[in-house]
Design an enzyme around this catalytic site. Structure first.
Site, PDB file in Angstrom:
ATOM      1  CB  CYS A   1       1.317  -3.329  -8.797  1.00 17.42           C
ATOM      2  SG  CYS A   1       2.267  -4.504  -7.850  1.00 17.42           S
ATOM      3  CD  GLU A   2      -0.614   1.704  -3.998  1.00  9.74           C
ATOM      4  OE1 GLU A   2      -0.324   2.791  -4.509  1.00  9.74           O
ATOM      5  OE2 GLU A   2      -1.508   1.560  -3.152  1.00  9.74           O
ATOM      6  CG  HIS A   3      -0.400  -3.867  -3.420  1.00  8.03           C
ATOM      7  ND1 HIS A   3      -1.519  -3.975  -4.211  1.00  8.03           N
ATOM      8  CD2 HIS A   3      -0.691  -2.953  -2.463  1.00  8.03           C
ATOM      9  CE1 HIS A   3      -2.458  -3.158  -3.752  1.00  8.03           C
ATOM     10  NE2 HIS A   3      -1.984  -2.529  -2.696  1.00  8.03           N
ATOM     11  CG  HIS A   4       3.485  -7.652  -5.479  1.00  7.50           C
ATOM     12  ND1 HIS A   4       2.140  -7.480  -5.733  1.00  7.50           N
ATOM     13  CD2 HIS A   4       3.567  -8.615  -4.535  1.00  7.50           C
ATOM     14  CE1 HIS A   4       1.441  -8.304  -4.980  1.00  7.50           C
ATOM     15  NE2 HIS A   4       2.274  -9.005  -4.241  1.00  7.50           N
TER      16      HIS A   4
ATOM     17  CD  GLN B   1      -6.436  -2.131 -14.398  1.00  7.15           C
ATOM     18  OE1 GLN B   1      -5.690  -3.100 -14.311  1.00  7.15           O
ATOM     19  NE2 GLN B   1      -7.497  -2.117 -15.173  1.00  7.15           N
TER      20      GLN B   1
ATOM     21  CG  HIS C   1      -2.125  -6.024 -12.795  1.00  8.43           C
ATOM     22  ND1 HIS C   1      -1.913  -4.967 -11.946  1.00  8.43           N
ATOM     23  CD2 HIS C   1      -3.213  -5.715 -13.537  1.00  8.43           C
ATOM     24  CE1 HIS C   1      -2.852  -4.052 -12.162  1.00  8.43           C
ATOM     25  NE2 HIS C   1      -3.650  -4.485 -13.122  1.00  8.43           N
TER      26      HIS C   1
ATOM     27  CB  CYS D   1       2.173  -8.576  -9.047  1.00 12.36           C
ATOM     28  SG  CYS D   1       0.599  -7.762  -9.055  1.00 12.36           S
TER      29      CYS D   1
HETATM   30 ZN   LIG Z   1       1.106  -6.351  -7.306  1.00 15.65          ZN
END
Ligand SMILES: [Zn+2]
Length: 204
Positions: A94-97, A135, A163, A165
């Site tokens: 995931c590009e956030h975490h 996703q 996920h 995260c």
């Molecule tokens: Zn994430």
């Protein structure tokens, strides 16, 4: 109704690619940030291994869907119905975490001028999943690449993923999965959409 999301450039390249030594130094910093000593025996080679693993996790940045989908086979004895490859397993981040997420992709299309090798559909899923992703974007990018390069009568993509995260941090929802879909062309028709979902086995 889902609208076709046109493929935009998915990423912009870094102004300067860091050297391997710089990448390894960054991993050492993260180990220390976690609270451990990067110089202890068990961790001494970890930055080298992580830098190497990143090459594999993110190999999709060096790959081009046009090359993968270049070859179309037209001799299919009049076959014109849905082609579905289901349960394509994938791993992404995931590009956030930058935390892993993984699951199954189901990819279908209606041929117009010919078919592609089935393994190509798997490769397209791999190519886009080996990048920093959401996703939702992953689903749209797979559908968009097939739509744009294959000139199909319609594309359906469904992704079910877990996920880390969400399972390991934050809301800690172990066992929850996220389902995303994207339908284009004839799959916007209710009956074709239902056929796809039935063949996939429904949302599990
Ligand atoms: Zn994430």
């Amino acid at each position: 109704m889902d609208d076709v999301v046109k493929i935009k450039p998915f990423w912009s390249e870094p102004a300067r690619r860091p050297s391997r030594e710089e990448a390894e130094a960054a991993v050492r910093t993260l180990i220390a940030w976690a609270g451990d000593n990067p110089d202890r025996e068990g961790l001494v080679d970890t930055p080298r291994r992580v830098a190497k693993a990143y090459r594999e996790f993110f190999a999709g940045y060096g790959e081009n869907p046009s090359e993968e989908l270049g070859r179309v086979f037209t001799e299919v004895d009049g076959y014109a119905d849905m082609v579905l490859v289901r349960d394509i397993s994938f791993f992404s981040h995931c590009e956030h975490h930058m935390a892993p997420f993984s699951g199954k992709a189901h990819v279908a299309y209606f041929p117009r001028d010919g078919v592609v090798g089935l393994s190509k559909l798997v490769r397209i899923v791999e190519m886009f999943s080996r990048r920093l992703q959401t996703q939702e974007a992953l689903t749209a990018q797979i559908a968009g690449a097939l739509e744009e390069r294959l000139r199909t009568r319609g594309v359906a993509v469904m992704i079910e993923a877990e996920h880390s995260c969400m399972t390991m941090r934050g809301v800690k929802q172990h066992g929850s999965s996220t389902v995303t879909t994207q339908f284009t062309g004839v799959f916007r028709d209710h009956n074709e959409r239902m056929r796809f979902l039935t063949l996939v086995g429904g949302a599990k």
